[in-house]
Design an enzyme around this catalytic site. Structure first.
Site, PDB file in Angstrom:
ATOM      1  N   ILE A  37       0.826  -1.202   0.000  1.00 45.72           N
ATOM      2  CA  ILE A  37       0.000   0.000   0.000  1.00 45.72           C
ATOM      3  C   ILE A  37       0.864   1.258   0.000  1.00 45.72           C
ATOM      4  O   ILE A  37       0.655   2.189  -0.795  1.00 45.72           O
ATOM      5  CB  ILE A  37      -0.951   0.010   1.213  1.00 45.72           C
ATOM      6  N   TYR A  39      -7.133  -1.048  -9.025  1.00 47.57           N
ATOM      7  CA  TYR A  39      -6.222  -0.706  -7.932  1.00 47.57           C
ATOM      8  C   TYR A  39      -6.035  -1.899  -7.002  1.00 47.57           C
ATOM      9  O   TYR A  39      -4.908  -2.239  -6.613  1.00 47.57           O
ATOM     10  CB  TYR A  39      -6.786   0.482  -7.155  1.00 47.57           C
ATOM     11  N   ILE A  79       2.511   1.607  -3.468  1.00 44.86           N
ATOM     12  CA  ILE A  79       1.605   2.001  -4.539  1.00 44.86           C
ATOM     13  C   ILE A  79       1.157   3.452  -4.354  1.00 44.86           C
ATOM     14  O   ILE A  79       1.070   4.221  -5.312  1.00 44.86           O
ATOM     15  CB  ILE A  79       0.373   1.076  -4.589  1.00 44.86           C
ATOM     16  N   GLU A  80       0.888   3.822  -3.103  1.00 44.91           N
ATOM     17  CA  GLU A  80       0.357   5.158  -2.838  1.00 44.91           C
ATOM     18  C   GLU A  80       1.379   6.270  -3.049  1.00 44.91           C
ATOM     19  O   GLU A  80       1.057   7.292  -3.652  1.00 44.91           O
ATOM     20  CB  GLU A  80      -0.197   5.225  -1.407  1.00 44.91           C
ATOM     21  N   THR A  81       2.583   6.108  -2.527  1.00 42.40           N
ATOM     22  CA  THR A  81       3.527   7.243  -2.540  1.00 42.40           C
ATOM     23  C   THR A  81       4.958   6.863  -2.887  1.00 42.40           C
ATOM     24  O   THR A  81       5.866   7.667  -2.697  1.00 42.40           O
ATOM     25  CB  THR A  81       3.553   7.938  -1.166  1.00 42.40           C
TER      26      THR A  81
END
Length: 332
Positions: free
Chosen positions: A120, A314, A123-125
């Site tokens: 997570i 996603y 993928i996010e940042t």
């Protein structure tokens, strides 16, 4: 390595173009601001501080442009190269190694698989490399008062931002995030920050912007609070002997209403046989390849990933990336 070649294309997403959205009139915006003032006053804020909070936010057209063309609306062949790369895998493995004790602690305390936590944040940042350059107050103001399709939701987030800034003593003028107002290593919107963030480094504050420990613990807590089942399957590929039965509908964001037994049949079977509780909730996910459709059985854990981002594209990317992270970590 080309291990991401086996990733698949999800069902198409629809979105509204800029031209399809009628901008609210000045009178309508003023009415929304008056309503916001009333709501925040009822929560205990003084009228002057509410007025100042609104006045400090500015309309940002780039936010509207980004919202109407989200990455999740792209076809898979354009989407997956953004996220699923060797560079991200290498960075994820390094992040896991550097914070192994914290990740193991969060996994145990919140009963969440460690690879999901690491995936997570990656993928996010990109592990804190890209946390967003939009002023959060401007993004939420713009969407809350100038984007009718989801204005109510984002006004609520704008309200949560005012509470969050006060509770966590954040510098709102230097608070940057995504075009949707998500912040920090795990990209939490204000309501999620308030409800799921934890002080995992025990320094007396919940800092998702600077503390990797708090980010790790908070992502784990988010998944725990949404019902993640550690060690359980996430999604399984299906095979169809012929066309999809007419009585089955693919998942489109609703709550789970099928059980596994409703989906599996002589016509729709698991690609790889395994023992499975057929009474558990499930969804049917259609994934579009260039020349054919694939169907997947999404289980409760897959649904939990969509609580973070409702796109099945996603969720599949997170799951597949987490599996490669796990393989790399175990075999290094």
């Amino acid at each position: 390595m080309n291990f991401f070649k086996r990733l698949v294309t999800p069902m198409a997403f629809t979105f509204l173009s800029c031209s399809a959205i009628a901008a609210p009139t000045s009178a309508e915006v003023d009415a929304l601001k008056a309503e916001f003032m009333k709501t925040q006053t009822e929560k205990g804020f003084e009228p002057d501080e509410i007025s100042q909070f609104i006045a400090n936010a500015e309309y940002n057209q780039a936010v509207i442009d980004a919202m109407t063309k989200p990455w999740e609306a792209k076809p898979w062949h354009q989407y997956y190269p953004i996220f699923l790369t060797e560079k991200r895998l290498d960075k994820g493995l390094a992040f896991w190694n550097e914070h192994a004790d914290l990740i193991a602690k969060a996994s145990k305390e919140f009963n969440v698989d460690p690879q999901i936590i690491v995936a997570i944040i990656g993928i996010e940042t990109f592990y804190g490399g890209y946390m967003g350059n939009y002023p959060v107050k401007d993004a939420l103001y713009t969407l809350g008062f100038h984007y009718p399709p989801r204005a109510k939701f984002f006004r609520s987030e704008f309200a949560n931002l005012q509470s969050l800034v006060k509770e966590e003593r954040l510098d709102i003028n230097n608070l940057k995030g995504s075009y949707a107002g998500a912040m920090g290593f795990g990209q939490f919107i204000p309501s999620s920050y308030r409800h799921y963030a934890v002080d995992f480094d025990n320094d007396g504050k919940r800092d998702l912007l600077n503390s990797k420990a708090d980010a790790i613990g908070s992502v784990a807590n988010y998944f725990h609070q949404h019902g993640w089942q550690k060690g359980q399957p996430v999604t399984l590929q299906l095979t169809l002997n012929k066309d999809l039965p007419d009585n089955l509908k693919t998942w489109s964001g609703e709550r789970l209403h099928y059980k596994v037994a409703d989906i599996l049949s002589p016509e729709v079977a698991l690609a790889e046989s395994m023992d499975l509780d057929v009474s558990q909730p499930a969804m049917l996910v259609k994934l579009e390849q260039a020349d054919h459709d694939e169907y997947w059985l999404g289980l409760k854990n897959f649904y939990v990933i969509t609580r973070y981002n409702r796109s099945p594209l996603y969720a599949m990317a997170v799951y597949q990336f987490s599996q490669e992270l796990k393989k790399a970590y175990v075999t290094q």
